[in-house]
Design a protein around this motif. Structure first.
Motif: not given
Length: 160
Positions: A148-156
């Protein structure tokens, strides 16, 4: 229907014959599929196969799924919508979640999609763990791996 003596069987005799045939069928199937005889067959016990090899598609209890993975599960959630247990093994930790209805499992996965992650998914059950642990469990449990890809800000970090 005529019997061996040339007479006609009554309804009671036909009913008894049907009952005997019905009782004999499982015995014949068990005998026919029972394997070999002798000391080797007697001492070997039932064959050890995984859920995947057996083609298990029926929903299972948390304890059954955990048992197939060699885990003594600790139940952490008992609710009408799901049951969840924690497994801690030398190969990694994982959660086993079962659902009384397939729709509840799909709803749970839809909600989990917000967070992302990788899951091993079967009929009315989900195992949550790191991908390497799921790959190790899959041959024993069957199911399919869903990412599942997820949503929201990435860690990068964001580009300037």
């Amino acid at each position: 229907m005529r019997n061996r003596g040339g007479g006609t069987r009554g309804a009671g005799a036909r009913r008894r014959a049907a009952i005997v045939a019905g009782l004999a069928a499982p015995l014949l199937l068990t005998t026919a599929c029972g394997g070999g005889t002798g000391p080797a067959a007697a001492s070997s016990g039932p064959p050890k196969i995984s859920a995947a090899e057996a083609g298990v598609v029926a929903p299972a209890k948390v304890e059954v799924i955990a048992g197939l993975t060699g885990c003594q599960v600790k139940i952490r959630t008992e609710a009408d919508e799901l049951r969840e247990g924690v497994c801690r093994t030398k190969h990694g930790d994982y959660l086993v979640t079962t659902f009384p209805k397939e729709k509840l499992k799909r709803d749970w996965l839809d909600a989990a999609a917000v967070y992302g992650g990788t899951y091993l998914v079967g009929t009315r059950w989900v195992v949550s763990a790191e991908p390497a642990v799921l790959e190790r469990l899959r041959p024993r449990l069957g199911g399919r791996i869903e990412r599942l890809s997820g949503i929201g800000p990435s860690a990068a970090p964001a580009s300037p």
